[in-house]
Design a protein around this motif. Structure first.
Motif, PDB file in Angstrom:
ATOM      1  N   GLU A 299       0.831  -1.188   0.000  1.00 23.45           N
ATOM      2  CA  GLU A 299       0.000   0.000   0.000  1.00 23.45           C
ATOM      3  C   GLU A 299       0.877   1.253   0.000  1.00 23.45           C
ATOM      4  OE1 GLU A 299      -2.904  -0.145   3.168  1.00 23.45           O
ATOM      5  OE2 GLU A 299      -3.100   2.028   2.939  1.00 23.45           O
ATOM      6  N   ARG A 300       1.914   1.223   0.828  1.00 21.49           N
ATOM      7  CA  ARG A 300       2.819   2.362   0.943  1.00 21.49           C
ATOM      8  C   ARG A 300       3.538   2.609  -0.383  1.00 21.49           C
ATOM      9  NH1 ARG A 300       3.688   7.082   2.612  1.00 21.49           N
ATOM     10  NH2 ARG A 300       5.806   7.651   3.184  1.00 21.49           N
ATOM     11  N   VAL A 301       3.973   1.561  -1.066  1.00 18.15           N
ATOM     12  CA  VAL A 301       4.667   1.719  -2.349  1.00 18.15           C
ATOM     13  C   VAL A 301       3.742   2.415  -3.354  1.00 18.15           C
ATOM     14  CG1 VAL A 301       5.630   0.481  -4.335  1.00 18.15           C
ATOM     15  CG2 VAL A 301       6.284  -0.182  -2.024  1.00 18.15           C
ATOM     16  N   GLY A 302       2.470   1.986  -3.381  1.00 20.24           N
ATOM     17  CA  GLY A 302       1.504   2.619  -4.276  1.00 20.24           C
ATOM     18  C   GLY A 302       1.347   4.101  -3.983  1.00 20.24           C
ATOM     19  N   GLU A 303       1.190   4.402  -2.685  1.00 21.12           N
ATOM     20  CA  GLU A 303       1.070   5.793  -2.238  1.00 21.12           C
ATOM     21  C   GLU A 303       2.256   6.635  -2.698  1.00 21.12           C
ATOM     22  OE1 GLU A 303      -0.602   4.996   2.071  1.00 21.12           O
ATOM     23  OE2 GLU A 303       1.036   6.453   2.131  1.00 21.12           O
ATOM     24  N   LEU A 304       3.446   6.064  -2.518  1.00 16.95           N
ATOM     25  CA  LEU A 304       4.669   6.798  -2.841  1.00 16.95           C
ATOM     26  C   LEU A 304       4.789   7.032  -4.343  1.00 16.95           C
ATOM     27  CD1 LEU A 304       6.961   4.978  -0.318  1.00 16.95           C
ATOM     28  CD2 LEU A 304       6.668   7.455  -0.407  1.00 16.95           C
TER      29      LEU A 304
ATOM     30  N   ALA B 130      14.076   7.345  -6.811  1.00 21.21           N
ATOM     31  CA  ALA B 130      15.002   7.546  -5.696  1.00 21.21           C
ATOM     32  C   ALA B 130      14.353   8.386  -4.598  1.00 21.21           C
ATOM     33  CB  ALA B 130      16.287   8.204  -6.191  1.00 21.21           C
ATOM     34  N   ILE B 131      13.546   9.381  -5.012  1.00 13.95           N
ATOM     35  CA  ILE B 131      12.875  10.233  -4.025  1.00 13.95           C
ATOM     36  C   ILE B 131      11.801   9.423  -3.288  1.00 13.95           C
ATOM     37  CG2 ILE B 131      11.385  12.251  -3.752  1.00 13.95           C
ATOM     38  CD1 ILE B 131      12.960  13.519  -6.117  1.00 13.95           C
ATOM     39  N   ALA B 132      11.060   8.591  -4.019  1.00 12.05           N
ATOM     40  CA  ALA B 132      10.036   7.751  -3.392  1.00 12.05           C
ATOM     41  C   ALA B 132      10.679   6.829  -2.361  1.00 12.05           C
ATOM     42  CB  ALA B 132       9.298   6.933  -4.454  1.00 12.05           C
ATOM     43  N   ARG B 133      11.815   6.246  -2.713  1.00  8.76           N
ATOM     44  CA  ARG B 133      12.536   5.352  -1.800  1.00  8.76           C
ATOM     45  C   ARG B 133      12.951   6.098  -0.538  1.00  8.76           C
ATOM     46  NH1 ARG B 133      16.514   0.806  -1.916  1.00  8.76           N
ATOM     47  NH2 ARG B 133      18.328   1.503  -0.748  1.00  8.76           N
ATOM     48  N   ALA B 134      13.447   7.347  -0.736  1.00  5.96           N
ATOM     49  CA  ALA B 134      13.903   8.134   0.411  1.00  5.96           C
ATOM     50  C   ALA B 134      12.744   8.472   1.346  1.00  5.96           C
ATOM     51  CB  ALA B 134      14.592   9.404  -0.074  1.00  5.96           C
ATOM     52  N   LEU B 135      11.547   8.669   0.760  1.00  7.96           N
ATOM     53  CA  LEU B 135      10.412   9.098   1.586  1.00  7.96           C
ATOM     54  C   LEU B 135       9.671   7.928   2.218  1.00  7.96           C
ATOM     55  CD1 LEU B 135       8.936  11.966  -0.616  1.00  7.96           C
ATOM     56  CD2 LEU B 135      10.413  12.159   1.386  1.00  7.96           C
ATOM     57  N   ALA B 136      10.036   6.696   1.837  1.00  9.68           N
ATOM     58  CA  ALA B 136       9.269   5.517   2.252  1.00  9.68           C
ATOM     59  C   ALA B 136       9.067   5.435   3.766  1.00  9.68           C
ATOM     60  CB  ALA B 136       9.951   4.253   1.727  1.00  9.68           C
ATOM     61  N   VAL B 137      10.111   5.685   4.541  1.00 13.99           N
ATOM     62  CA  VAL B 137      10.007   5.505   5.999  1.00 13.99           C
ATOM     63  C   VAL B 137       9.482   6.754   6.706  1.00 13.99           C
ATOM     64  CG1 VAL B 137      11.798   3.733   6.068  1.00 13.99           C
ATOM     65  CG2 VAL B 137      12.446   6.128   6.342  1.00 13.99           C
ATOM     66  N   ARG B 138       8.908   7.675   5.950  1.00 14.90           N
ATOM     67  CA  ARG B 138       8.398   8.941   6.482  1.00 14.90           C
ATOM     68  C   ARG B 138       9.458   9.672   7.304  1.00 14.90           C
ATOM     69  NH1 ARG B 138       2.801   8.272   5.651  1.00 14.90           N
ATOM     70  NH2 ARG B 138       2.200   6.091   5.744  1.00 14.90           N
ATOM     71  N   PRO B 139      10.567  10.038   6.647  1.00 15.44           N
ATOM     72  CA  PRO B 139      11.621  10.747   7.380  1.00 15.44           C
ATOM     73  C   PRO B 139      11.191  12.181   7.664  1.00 15.44           C
ATOM     74  CG  PRO B 139      12.138  10.734   5.046  1.00 15.44           C
ATOM     75  CD  PRO B 139      10.877   9.910   5.214  1.00 15.44           C
ATOM     76  N   THR B 140      11.902  12.817   8.585  1.00 19.32           N
ATOM     77  CA  THR B 140      11.630  14.234   8.839  1.00 19.32           C
ATOM     78  C   THR B 140      12.676  15.107   8.157  1.00 19.32           C
ATOM     79  OG1 THR B 140      12.899  14.079  10.880  1.00 19.32           O
ATOM     80  CG2 THR B 140      10.515  13.816  11.055  1.00 19.32           C
ATOM     81  N   VAL B 141      13.805  14.494   7.806  1.00 20.72           N
ATOM     82  CA  VAL B 141      14.882  15.250   7.159  1.00 20.72           C
ATOM     83  C   VAL B 141      15.254  14.565   5.853  1.00 20.72           C
ATOM     84  CG1 VAL B 141      17.260  16.063   7.360  1.00 20.72           C
ATOM     85  CG2 VAL B 141      15.804  15.977   9.391  1.00 20.72           C
ATOM     86  N   LEU B 142      15.346  15.350   4.787  1.00 16.58           N
ATOM     87  CA  LEU B 142      15.772  14.819   3.498  1.00 16.58           C
ATOM     88  C   LEU B 142      17.111  15.479   3.138  1.00 16.58           C
ATOM     89  CD1 LEU B 142      14.786  12.923   1.226  1.00 16.58           C
ATOM     90  CD2 LEU B 142      13.834  14.935   0.101  1.00 16.58           C
ATOM     91  N   LEU B 143      18.126  14.647   2.910  1.00 18.17           N
ATOM     92  CA  LEU B 143      19.426  15.162   2.475  1.00 18.17           C
ATOM     93  C   LEU B 143      19.556  14.876   0.988  1.00 18.17           C
ATOM     94  CD1 LEU B 143      21.650  13.639   5.340  1.00 18.17           C
ATOM     95  CD2 LEU B 143      20.531  15.873   5.314  1.00 18.17           C
ATOM     96  N   ALA B 144      19.784  15.905   0.181  1.00 17.79           N
ATOM     97  CA  ALA B 144      19.847  15.714  -1.271  1.00 17.79           C
ATOM     98  C   ALA B 144      21.214  16.158  -1.781  1.00 17.79           C
ATOM     99  CB  ALA B 144      18.736  16.504  -1.948  1.00 17.79           C
ATOM    100  N   ASP B 145      21.942  15.240  -2.421  1.00 19.14           N
ATOM    101  CA  ASP B 145      23.277  15.552  -2.923  1.00 19.14           C
ATOM    102  C   ASP B 145      23.216  15.730  -4.440  1.00 19.14           C
ATOM    103  OD1 ASP B 145      25.934  15.913  -3.264  1.00 19.14           O
ATOM    104  OD2 ASP B 145      26.570  13.966  -2.486  1.00 19.14           O
ATOM    105  N   GLU B 146      23.222  16.964  -4.901  1.00 16.85           N
ATOM    106  CA  GLU B 146      23.176  17.285  -6.335  1.00 16.85           C
ATOM    107  C   GLU B 146      22.058  16.518  -7.053  1.00 16.85           C
ATOM    108  OE1 GLU B 146      25.351  19.368  -7.973  1.00 16.85           O
ATOM    109  OE2 GLU B 146      27.278  19.319  -6.948  1.00 16.85           O
ATOM    110  N   PRO B 147      20.822  16.567  -6.552  1.00 18.60           N
ATOM    111  CA  PRO B 147      19.790  15.703  -7.129  1.00 18.60           C
ATOM    112  C   PRO B 147      19.387  16.066  -8.552  1.00 18.60           C
ATOM    113  CG  PRO B 147      18.806  17.235  -5.597  1.00 18.60           C
ATOM    114  CD  PRO B 147      20.287  17.423  -5.481  1.00 18.60           C
ATOM    115  N   VAL B 148      19.710  17.264  -9.027  1.00 20.06           N
ATOM    116  CA  VAL B 148      19.264  17.640 -10.370  1.00 20.06           C
ATOM    117  C   VAL B 148      20.423  17.926 -11.316  1.00 20.06           C
ATOM    118  CG1 VAL B 148      17.043  18.538  -9.606  1.00 20.06           C
ATOM    119  CG2 VAL B 148      18.986  20.092  -9.727  1.00 20.06           C
ATOM    120  N   SER B 149      21.656  17.656 -10.872  1.00 20.51           N
ATOM    121  CA  SER B 149      22.812  18.050 -11.693  1.00 20.51           C
ATOM    122  C   SER B 149      22.947  17.236 -12.962  1.00 20.51           C
ATOM    123  CB  SER B 149      24.092  17.929 -10.880  1.00 20.51           C
ATOM    124  OG  SER B 149      23.967  18.701  -9.723  1.00 20.51           O
ATOM    125  N   ALA B 150      22.402  16.007 -12.963  1.00 17.15           N
ATOM    126  CA  ALA B 150      22.573  15.163 -14.147  1.00 17.15           C
ATOM    127  C   ALA B 150      21.380  15.282 -15.094  1.00 17.15           C
ATOM    128  CB  ALA B 150      22.775  13.711 -13.721  1.00 17.15           C
TER     129      ALA B 150
END
Lengths: 336, 301
Positions: free
Chosen positions: B149-154, B181-201
């Motif tokens: 269910e969570r995967v679908g939501e994400l 990659a963003i869906a995977r990062a949000l899966a566990v409902r984190p409060t902090v997201l660290l993004a390393d050059e997410p749009v450079s490529a």
């Protein structure tokens, strides 16, 4: 394509590409691409990944992979044969001599087992620009100094992996410019570099082609970089040139909705009320499966039934657009 | 954009930001050195100092940008914040808890709160795993239930079709892979997201889509974002506060707006000047103009 020009004749073209198509089996990856480059002219080729920019460059260099076939005409100044029908032997005498190219990733373009000085010297010796090992080594060192590499004597003895990305790209440029080519093609030469290194690299490219009066074909997806370097711009999408024009005119009054979309998405300061950036709807179709008719119609805000047929080229070869409803024509009213 | 925040990190003295209460991250004197392979029999190679003496605070709900060039230490800083890299010295406190010197299994709480998105999704996503398993992996690791269910939501949340779940990463474009990659990062409902050059490529049009998606998700899930990029223009768009790094140290920090419009440090000024913009190009600037304030290595950092 290419209505008769009313203006005085442009300088004789260094490179004339006419009706270039690149096909893989059943479908076209590049279709009916025509443009020309004059001596000293700096022309930008922009578009998203998968729009056919690099394939166009590889076709000119004669470096297309075997499974792709090219048709059309590519003429280089003072070369009798059409480059597309020339043999590999004929083309290899032109590459590195009359045609120079800088690739995006210098680590894969340079030979990892050869000192960089020797790689620059090799280009000079193969094309007979200098004779003798010593003369070639000296000249190679001068070329490395000309691209502002510090201590060229020492750098010449290094292997590619011992250099930074910016230094490797300078070596590539030194090789591409070694024999004073008529045409320099740069394919995303600064995409992998830091911004301050990019600025230095852009200046070296600019100075290098100016000193040799070479024509420059500069491929990039970064509009600001292209606008800084180039006099004219060709916009490519779906394997076709969809708009062409002088840099300033094209970027201040874009006519094709794709050009407009690219410009809107590049401007990080233009946001809507919710702080969102404008985007181009959808994405580049995978495997080059663009729609027939106008290649952009499935993503275009102005697309309608007329767009099921390719709109054809309006205007001159170096200043025109391929769209049924270009901006500024009055026809786009009520659309988009 | 959120209201401009006062300086939250300064090179010399750590700047307090009283209006936001306790910061999520409090970093003091963070130093990270790496041993280098020996090249001489007589003496060891001196260690490489990736970052040295970093002080900064990241507050809840803040969008904190870190700007710098290759080798400036920005990725090392991010790895330290994620506790993927143990610092040589200094302190990193996350909601008051010290992360430095802890063992991996004592950091499990952090893995639920802090997640990462990397630059190249082709490298960060296992090519042999289906999208469903990629997104579910953090859930399984944290022993959280309701996976399908969570995967679908994400997938809905990041704008991918639910049918994508059965496909492999190589079947997607660069922008779509970054969504995975963003869906995977949000899966566990984190409060902090660290993004390393997410749009450079990514291409400009795809970059705009991913930046919009990140902004939307940060708002919707009330995330704190730490965004690392070499591009000050992107950071200005995304972040409210920014720290500019050079050679392992923060040389300037403050509100993103202020740092990019009125940079104080010579290096920041050079960084701003070296980025080609359409506006300047159309006003007649040529490549030489970009070098106006090019930094040299002799400059103080």
């Amino acid at each position: 394509m290419g209505a008769v020009s009313a203006r005085p004749d442009p300088p004789p073209a260094v490179l004339d590409v006419a009706g270039l198509s690149v096909r893989t089996g059943d479908h076209a990856l590049v279709e009916d691409v025509s443009f020309h480059l004059g001596a000293g002219e700096r022309v930008g080729l922009i578009g998203e990944s998968g729009s056919g920019k690099s394939l166009t460059a590889l076709a000119i260099m004669g470096l297309l992979p075997d499974e792709l076939s090219a048709s059309g005409h590519i003429r280089l100044r003072e070369v009798e044969r059409d480059l597309l029908s020339a043999s590999e032997t004929e083309r290899s005498t032109l590459r590195g001599d009359r045609l120079g190219m800088v690739f995006q990733e210098p680590m894969t373009a340079l030979n990892p087992l050869m000192r960089v000085g020797a790689q620059v010297a090799e280009v000079l010796r193969i094309h007979g620009a200098v004779s003798g090992r010593e003369a070639a080594t000296d000249r190679a060192r001068d070329l490395l100094a000309a691209v502002e590499l510090p201590d060229p004597e020492r750098i010449a003895r290094r292997y590619p992996h011992q250099l930074s990305g910016g230094q490797r790209q300078r070596v590539m440029l030194a090789m591409a410019l070694a024999n004073g080519p008529d045409l320099l093609i740069c394919d995303e030469p600064t995409t992998a570099l830091d911004v301050t290194v990019q600025a230095q690299m852009l200046k070296l490219i600019d100075d290098g082609v100016a000193a040799r009066d070479s024509a420059l074909l500069f491929i990039s997806h970064d509009l600001a970089v292209v606008a800084t370097v180039c006099d004219r711009i060709l916009v490519m999408y779906g394997g076709r040139i969809v708009e062409a024009g002088p840099t300033r005119a094209l970027l201040t009054r874009p006519r094709h909705p794709y050009t407009e979309g690219l410009m809107a998405a590049s401007d990080l300061e233009a946001v809507d009320a919710a702080g969102r950036l404008p985007t181009i709807a959808g994405s580049v179709p995978p495997d080059g499966r663009f729609p027939d008719g106008c290649v952009f119609r499935n993503r275009c805000p102005r697309g309608d039934d007329a767009c099921q047929a390719w709109p054809g080229w309006t205007g001159e070869q170096h200043d025109g657009v391929a769209c049924w409803y270009p901006s500024g024509s009055g026809r786009e009213a009520g659309r988009g | 954009m959120v209201e401009p925040t006062p300086s939250t990190a300064t090179a010399a003295q750590p700047g307090p930001a009283p209006h936001r209460g306790e910061p999520i991250y409090t970093v003091r004197g963070l130093t990270c050195r790496f041993r280098q392979p020996r090249v001489s029999l007589r003496r060891p190679t001196p260690p490489l100092t990736a970052i040295e003496g970093i002080d900064l605070d990241v507050h809840a709900g803040q969008r904190f940008g870190v700007v710098g060039e290759s080798g400036s230490g920005k990725s090392t800083l991010l790895r330290c914040l994620a506790a993927l890299q143990a610092p040589t010295s200094g302190s990193i406190r996350f909601r008051g808890q010290e992360l430095a010197g802890r063992r991996d299994r004592e950091l499990k709480f952090l893995r639920r709160e802090v997640q990462l998105v990397f630059q190249d999704p082709m490298a960060s996503l296992d090519p042999r795993m289906r999208v469903r398993d990629l997104i579910a992996e953090p859930l399984v690791a944290q022993r959280m239930g309701g996976v399908d269910e969570r995967v679908g939501e994400l997938l809905d949340a990041v704008g991918l079709a639910r049918q994508s779940a059965t496909r492999y990463p190589h079947q997607f474009s660069g922008g779509q892979r970054q969504r995975i990659a963003i869906a995977r990062a949000l899966a566990v409902r984190p409060t902090v997201l660290l993004a390393d050059e997410p749009v450079s490529a990514l291409d400009v049009s795809v970059r705009a889509q991913i930046l919009n998606l990140l902004a939307e998700l940060v708002e919707r899930y009330d995330l704190t974002l730490v965004f690392v990029s070499h591009d000050l223009a992107v950071v200005r768009h995304v972040c409210d506060a920014v720290a500019v790094m050079r050679a392992g140290a923060v040389v300037e920090s403050g509100s993103a707006e202020r740092v990019s419009s009125a940079p104080q440090h010579p290096y920041t000024r050079a960084l701003v000047a070296a980025v080609p913009t359409l506006r300047r190009a159309l006003a007649g600037a040529d490549p030489a103009a970009l070098l106006g304030a090019a930094p040299t290595d002799e400059e103080p950092t």
